[in-house]
Design a protein around this motif. Sequence first.
Motif, PDB file in Angstrom:
ATOM      1  N   LYS A   4     -20.363   1.122  38.972  1.00 21.97           N
ATOM      2  CA  LYS A   4     -20.861  -0.217  39.304  1.00 21.97           C
ATOM      3  C   LYS A   4     -20.144  -1.318  38.518  1.00 21.97           C
ATOM      4  N   HIS A   5     -19.437  -0.957  37.465  1.00 26.90           N
ATOM      5  CA  HIS A   5     -18.689  -1.930  36.665  1.00 26.90           C
ATOM      6  C   HIS A   5     -17.287  -2.189  37.203  1.00 26.90           C
ATOM      7  N   VAL A   6     -16.906  -1.447  38.240  1.00 27.65           N
ATOM      8  CA  VAL A   6     -15.561  -1.541  38.807  1.00 27.65           C
ATOM      9  C   VAL A   6     -15.584  -2.488  40.005  1.00 27.65           C
ATOM     10  N   LEU A   7     -14.601  -3.370  40.076  1.00 28.09           N
ATOM     11  CA  LEU A   7     -14.476  -4.245  41.231  1.00 28.09           C
ATOM     12  C   LEU A   7     -13.777  -3.508  42.365  1.00 28.09           C
ATOM     13  N   SER A   8     -14.235  -3.734  43.572  1.00 28.44           N
ATOM     14  CA  SER A   8     -13.581  -3.141  44.739  1.00 28.44           C
ATOM     15  C   SER A   8     -12.262  -3.873  44.986  1.00 28.44           C
ATOM     16  N   VAL A   9     -11.447  -3.315  45.846  1.00 26.60           N
ATOM     17  CA  VAL A   9     -10.189  -3.963  46.220  1.00 26.60           C
ATOM     18  C   VAL A   9     -10.483  -5.341  46.809  1.00 26.60           C
ATOM     19  N   GLU A  10     -11.509  -5.418  47.658  1.00 23.23           N
ATOM     20  CA  GLU A  10     -11.876  -6.692  48.278  1.00 23.23           C
ATOM     21  C   GLU A  10     -12.327  -7.704  47.223  1.00 23.23           C
ATOM     22  N   GLU A  11     -13.120  -7.260  46.259  1.00 27.13           N
ATOM     23  CA  GLU A  11     -13.573  -8.157  45.193  1.00 27.13           C
ATOM     24  C   GLU A  11     -12.400  -8.636  44.338  1.00 27.13           C
ATOM     25  N   CYS A  12     -11.463  -7.749  44.062  1.00 23.40           N
ATOM     26  CA  CYS A  12     -10.269  -8.149  43.298  1.00 23.40           C
ATOM     27  C   CYS A  12      -9.497  -9.224  44.056  1.00 23.40           C
ATOM     28  N   GLN A  13      -9.337  -9.019  45.357  1.00 24.44           N
ATOM     29  CA  GLN A  13      -8.596  -9.997  46.163  1.00 24.44           C
ATOM     30  C   GLN A  13      -9.331 -11.334  46.216  1.00 24.44           C
ATOM     31  N   LEU A  14     -10.651 -11.285  46.359  1.00 22.47           N
ATOM     32  CA  LEU A  14     -11.444 -12.524  46.344  1.00 22.47           C
ATOM     33  C   LEU A  14     -11.278 -13.260  45.018  1.00 22.47           C
ATOM     34  N   LEU A  15     -11.343 -12.519  43.921  1.00 27.28           N
ATOM     35  CA  LEU A  15     -11.194 -13.115  42.589  1.00 27.28           C
ATOM     36  C   LEU A  15      -9.831 -13.773  42.438  1.00 27.28           C
ATOM     37  N   LEU A  16      -8.779 -13.064  42.849  1.00 27.06           N
ATOM     38  CA  LEU A  16      -7.426 -13.609  42.736  1.00 27.06           C
ATOM     39  C   LEU A  16      -7.234 -14.821  43.647  1.00 27.06           C
ATOM     40  N   ASP A  17      -7.797 -14.770  44.847  1.00 24.98           N
ATOM     41  CA  ASP A  17      -7.679 -15.908  45.775  1.00 24.98           C
ATOM     42  C   ASP A  17      -8.348 -17.156  45.198  1.00 24.98           C
ATOM     43  N   VAL A  18      -9.565 -16.989  44.675  1.00 25.60           N
ATOM     44  CA  VAL A  18     -10.282 -18.132  44.093  1.00 25.60           C
ATOM     45  C   VAL A  18      -9.550 -18.650  42.857  1.00 25.60           C
ATOM     46  N   ALA A  19      -9.024 -17.738  42.041  1.00 25.47           N
ATOM     47  CA  ALA A  19      -8.288 -18.149  40.839  1.00 25.47           C
ATOM     48  C   ALA A  19      -7.054 -18.964  41.222  1.00 25.47           C
ATOM     49  N   LYS A  20      -6.362 -18.535  42.254  1.00 27.59           N
ATOM     50  CA  LYS A  20      -5.155 -19.252  42.687  1.00 27.59           C
ATOM     51  C   LYS A  20      -5.520 -20.630  43.244  1.00 27.59           C
ATOM     52  N   LYS A  21      -6.573 -20.693  44.044  1.00 25.83           N
ATOM     53  CA  LYS A  21      -6.984 -21.967  44.653  1.00 25.83           C
ATOM     54  C   LYS A  21      -7.567 -22.929  43.624  1.00 25.83           C
ATOM     55  N   SER A  22      -8.169 -22.392  42.564  1.00 25.34           N
ATOM     56  CA  SER A  22      -8.794 -23.265  41.563  1.00 25.34           C
ATOM     57  C   SER A  22      -7.767 -24.022  40.730  1.00 25.34           C
ATOM     58  N   ASP A  23      -6.544 -23.519  40.702  1.00 30.91           N
ATOM     59  CA  ASP A  23      -5.480 -24.167  39.933  1.00 30.91           C
ATOM     60  C   ASP A  23      -4.143 -23.910  40.625  1.00 30.91           C
ATOM     61  N   PRO A  24      -3.921 -24.548  41.789  1.00 34.46           N
ATOM     62  CA  PRO A  24      -2.679 -24.276  42.529  1.00 34.46           C
ATOM     63  C   PRO A  24      -1.431 -24.805  41.821  1.00 34.46           C
ATOM     64  N   PHE A  25      -1.610 -25.670  40.843  1.00 34.15           N
ATOM     65  CA  PHE A  25      -0.487 -26.271  40.128  1.00 34.15           C
ATOM     66  C   PHE A  25       0.101 -25.294  39.112  1.00 34.15           C
ATOM     67  N   LEU A  26      -0.684 -24.884  38.141  1.00 39.66           N
ATOM     68  CA  LEU A  26      -0.213 -24.005  37.069  1.00 39.66           C
ATOM     69  C   LEU A  26      -0.471 -22.524  37.377  1.00 39.66           C
ATOM     70  N   LYS A  27      -1.548 -22.211  38.081  1.00 41.79           N
ATOM     71  CA  LYS A  27      -1.950 -20.847  38.443  1.00 41.79           C
ATOM     72  C   LYS A  27      -2.297 -19.989  37.230  1.00 41.79           C
ATOM     73  N   MET A  28      -2.775 -20.618  36.164  1.00 47.16           N
ATOM     74  CA  MET A  28      -3.080 -19.876  34.947  1.00 47.16           C
ATOM     75  C   MET A  28      -4.152 -18.813  35.195  1.00 47.16           C
ATOM     76  N   GLY A  29      -5.256 -19.172  35.855  1.00 45.76           N
ATOM     77  CA  GLY A  29      -6.335 -18.215  36.100  1.00 45.76           C
ATOM     78  C   GLY A  29      -5.877 -17.045  36.943  1.00 45.76           C
ATOM     79  N   TYR A  30      -5.043 -17.326  37.914  1.00 44.50           N
ATOM     80  CA  TYR A  30      -4.498 -16.275  38.778  1.00 44.50           C
ATOM     81  C   TYR A  30      -3.644 -15.300  37.968  1.00 44.50           C
TER      82      TYR A  30
END
Length: 184
Positions: A4-30
């Motif tokens: 239950k502590h492991v993220l699914s492939v879909e959850e990982c992709q969602l996390l990376l997508d949101v991280a990229k969109k939250s800072d499209p300039f520097l992409k630090m979170g991504y």
Amino acid sequence: MSIKHVLSVEECQLLLDVAKKSDPFLKMGYVLCKNMLRTGLRNSEVVQLTYSQVDLEQNIIHIKKDNKISGAIIPIDCELAEELKQYLSHPAYLCWISSGKEQVFFINNKPFNGNSLTIFIKKLAFNAGIKKITTPRNLRYTFTYTLKTNHFSPLEMKELLRLDSMESVSRYLFIPNHYLRLLK
């Protein structure tokens, strides 16, 4: 740890997508999330990571030796190396470094600490619609689960996770304690 502590492939992709969109300039979170998912860095290793520890010519990260973590060399794949290269050569990052800062990852013009990193990851996960509470530790567990599902041996996992003992590895292999006692 449990599955239950492991993220699914879909959850990982969602996390990376949101991280990229939250800072499209520097992409630090991504870059930070991708780095954690692909290397299994500990929270403490991420917040202490400095520019000089990242070797993009050899595609490795040098982890410093301290009282808990022994020095280690962590391989990074070409895709992650390219993302790091773009991030570390970005004008905003170069400005950060030129002001005398060393850390690779920062927020609000301050280096991350354990608490701010946890809050940052939790916020990204929440914004991504991930229902489970997600912390930097979940990203390490996800990396470990990826190793397990790709048939890395426990010894290989011990080395890649920079763990002290095989008993420590067993926590990541989802082996209940009563089975461990039987194995001894």
